[in-house]
Design an enzyme around this catalytic site. Sequence first.
Site, PDB file in Angstrom:
ATOM      1  N   ARG A   1       3.115  -3.033  -7.666  1.00 21.10           N
ATOM      2  CA  ARG A   1       1.689  -3.047  -7.363  1.00 21.10           C
ATOM      3  C   ARG A   1       0.845  -3.024  -8.622  1.00 21.10           C
ATOM      4  O   ARG A   1      -0.380  -3.047  -8.531  1.00 21.10           O
ATOM      5  CB  ARG A   1       1.351  -1.825  -6.529  1.00 21.10           C
ATOM      6  CG  ARG A   1       1.265  -2.072  -5.011  1.00 21.10           C
ATOM      7  CD  ARG A   1       1.095  -0.731  -4.349  1.00 21.10           C
ATOM      8  NE  ARG A   1       0.466  -0.718  -3.081  1.00 21.10           N
ATOM      9  CZ  ARG A   1       1.090  -0.616  -1.917  1.00 21.10           C
ATOM     10  NH1 ARG A   1       2.400  -0.644  -1.873  1.00 21.10           N
ATOM     11  NH2 ARG A   1       0.414  -0.504  -0.807  1.00 21.10           N
TER      12      ARG A   1
ATOM     13  N   LYS B   1       3.714  -7.385   5.485  1.00 25.77           N
ATOM     14  CA  LYS B   1       4.898  -7.301   4.620  1.00 25.77           C
ATOM     15  C   LYS B   1       6.025  -6.522   5.308  1.00 25.77           C
ATOM     16  O   LYS B   1       7.167  -6.966   5.332  1.00 25.77           O
ATOM     17  CB  LYS B   1       4.537  -6.608   3.284  1.00 25.77           C
ATOM     18  CG  LYS B   1       3.427  -7.286   2.504  1.00 25.77           C
ATOM     19  CD  LYS B   1       3.189  -6.619   1.143  1.00 25.77           C
ATOM     20  CE  LYS B   1       2.669  -5.199   1.209  1.00 25.77           C
ATOM     21  NZ  LYS B   1       1.294  -5.067   1.723  1.00 25.77           N
TER      22      LYS B   1
ATOM     23  N   ARG C   1      -7.823   1.396  -0.440  1.00 24.89           N
ATOM     24  CA  ARG C   1      -6.560   0.664  -0.610  1.00 24.89           C
ATOM     25  C   ARG C   1      -6.847  -0.801  -0.959  1.00 24.89           C
ATOM     26  O   ARG C   1      -6.149  -1.401  -1.776  1.00 24.89           O
ATOM     27  CB  ARG C   1      -5.708   0.759   0.663  1.00 24.89           C
ATOM     28  CG  ARG C   1      -5.039   2.128   0.794  1.00 24.89           C
ATOM     29  CD  ARG C   1      -4.691   2.470   2.222  1.00 24.89           C
ATOM     30  NE  ARG C   1      -3.630   1.661   2.789  1.00 24.89           N
ATOM     31  CZ  ARG C   1      -3.383   1.584   4.101  1.00 24.89           C
ATOM     32  NH1 ARG C   1      -4.131   2.242   4.962  1.00 24.89           N
ATOM     33  NH2 ARG C   1      -2.400   0.837   4.538  1.00 24.89           N
TER      34      ARG C   1
ATOM     35  N   ARG D   1      -0.537   5.985  10.950  1.00 23.25           N
ATOM     36  CA  ARG D   1      -0.493   6.480   9.579  1.00 23.25           C
ATOM     37  C   ARG D   1      -1.769   7.227   9.224  1.00 23.25           C
ATOM     38  O   ARG D   1      -2.860   6.831   9.613  1.00 23.25           O
ATOM     39  CB  ARG D   1      -0.298   5.297   8.621  1.00 23.25           C
ATOM     40  CG  ARG D   1       1.142   4.874   8.525  1.00 23.25           C
ATOM     41  CD  ARG D   1       1.301   3.586   7.787  1.00 23.25           C
ATOM     42  NE  ARG D   1       0.601   3.531   6.507  1.00 23.25           N
ATOM     43  CZ  ARG D   1       0.797   2.585   5.601  1.00 23.25           C
ATOM     44  NH1 ARG D   1       1.685   1.645   5.830  1.00 23.25           N
ATOM     45  NH2 ARG D   1       0.130   2.577   4.484  1.00 23.25           N
TER      46      ARG D   1
ATOM     47  N   ARG E   1      -3.754  -0.052  14.185  1.00 26.87           N
ATOM     48  CA  ARG E   1      -2.292  -0.132  14.108  1.00 26.87           C
ATOM     49  C   ARG E   1      -1.578   1.139  14.595  1.00 26.87           C
ATOM     50  O   ARG E   1      -2.008   2.243  14.324  1.00 26.87           O
ATOM     51  CB  ARG E   1      -1.912  -0.389  12.641  1.00 26.87           C
ATOM     52  CG  ARG E   1      -0.445  -0.293  12.320  1.00 26.87           C
ATOM     53  CD  ARG E   1      -0.109  -0.989  11.034  1.00 26.87           C
ATOM     54  NE  ARG E   1      -0.493  -0.250   9.834  1.00 26.87           N
ATOM     55  CZ  ARG E   1      -0.205  -0.656   8.599  1.00 26.87           C
ATOM     56  NH1 ARG E   1       0.429  -1.792   8.409  1.00 26.87           N
ATOM     57  NH2 ARG E   1      -0.589   0.050   7.569  1.00 26.87           N
TER      58      ARG E   1
HETATM   59  P1  AMP Z   1       2.183   0.978   1.893  1.00 25.35           P
HETATM   60  O1  AMP Z   1       3.007   1.580   2.976  1.00 25.35           O
HETATM   61  O2  AMP Z   1       2.916  -0.028   1.083  1.00 25.35           O
HETATM   62  O3  AMP Z   1       0.863   0.475   2.400  1.00 25.35           O
HETATM   63  O4  AMP Z   1       1.841   2.183   0.878  1.00 25.35           O
HETATM   64  C1  AMP Z   1       1.121   3.312   1.309  1.00 25.35           C
HETATM   65  C2  AMP Z   1       0.599   4.085   0.107  1.00 25.35           C
HETATM   66  O5  AMP Z   1       1.682   4.527  -0.720  1.00 25.35           O
HETATM   67  C3  AMP Z   1      -0.309   3.302  -0.840  1.00 25.35           C
HETATM   68  O6  AMP Z   1      -1.655   3.276  -0.402  1.00 25.35           O
HETATM   69  C4  AMP Z   1      -0.126   4.089  -2.138  1.00 25.35           C
HETATM   70  O7  AMP Z   1      -0.851   5.308  -2.102  1.00 25.35           O
HETATM   71  C5  AMP Z   1       1.355   4.441  -2.096  1.00 25.35           C
HETATM   72  N1  AMP Z   1       2.197   3.383  -2.697  1.00 25.35           N
HETATM   73  C6  AMP Z   1       3.100   2.588  -2.061  1.00 25.35           C
HETATM   74  N2  AMP Z   1       3.717   1.758  -2.911  1.00 25.35           N
HETATM   75  C7  AMP Z   1       3.186   2.009  -4.136  1.00 25.35           C
HETATM   76  C8  AMP Z   1       3.394   1.460  -5.420  1.00 25.35           C
HETATM   77  N3  AMP Z   1       4.278   0.454  -5.635  1.00 25.35           N
HETATM   78  N4  AMP Z   1       2.669   1.972  -6.450  1.00 25.35           N
HETATM   79  C9  AMP Z   1       1.785   2.981  -6.270  1.00 25.35           C
HETATM   80  N5  AMP Z   1       1.531   3.537  -5.066  1.00 25.35           N
HETATM   81  C10 AMP Z   1       2.226   3.065  -3.997  1.00 25.35           C
END
Ligand code: AMP
Length: 215
Positions: free
Chosen positions: A89, A15, A173, A162, A128
């Site tokens: 989400r 994404k 996740r 990360r 990654r």
């Molecule tokens: P991402 O970078 O999108 O993989 O997000 C990393 C982490 O941020 C996720 O594993 C969640 O802990 C938190 N996170 C990101 N976006 C959301 C969302 N829309 N709702 C809840 N938690 C989020």
Amino acid sequence: MTTNIILLGPPGAGKGTQARRLVDERGMTQLSTGDMLREARTSDTEMGHRVAEVMDRGELVTDDIVIGLIEEHMEKDRTNGFIFDGFPRTLAQADALARLLEKHGERLAAVVEMQVDDDVLVKRITLRATCAECGAVYNDEMRPIPSDGKCETCGSTEFKRREDDNEESLKQRLLEYYKKTSPLIGYYYANGQLKRIDGLGEIDEVAEEIDKVLD
Ligand code: AMP
């Protein structure tokens, strides 16, 4: 009215990579709640510490926090269409987004579901690394950091991994994705907004699929 899309898919589906390309090529605005939360967690506040703990466990941050962040950015970042990356989400977040879009007189052009095999996700994520400067994504096996140590896109020599890109957090996740986010696929299908694409190909092939949806 501008073109707004959601990129929907599990962690590692690509994404962020595709969102950045759309920013460069179409002048759209990427709204990544993951990026916003990674910034929030660096603040030395109680909220920052709480967000960091939840993220490192691989769980979802509460709806009110992420909806607040999106609301704030939609107010100040209005440009040539939004790419919602990692948001919504949950169904509550999807409802909140529908309200926010309506408030701004906007609508969704499409919800793009990026389909990827679970085994591939594990490989993509645990190997990654990203460029600290421009966010270009590398992978120890499939696209290693160049041997001269410079990012192919911007030339920076700083790369990061990360905190939550480890097998344990990733498992959580993925569980969160299947429990709380994947119902959105049915929700947007029923609304007539869902477009499914194969997220397994090369970056350019996936980009072409997304372009077909947008044009
Ligand atoms: P991402 O970078 O999108 O993989 O997000 C990393 C982490 O941020 C996720 O594993 C969640 O802990 C938190 N996170 C990101 N976006 C959301 C969302 N829309 N709702 C809840 N938690 C989020």
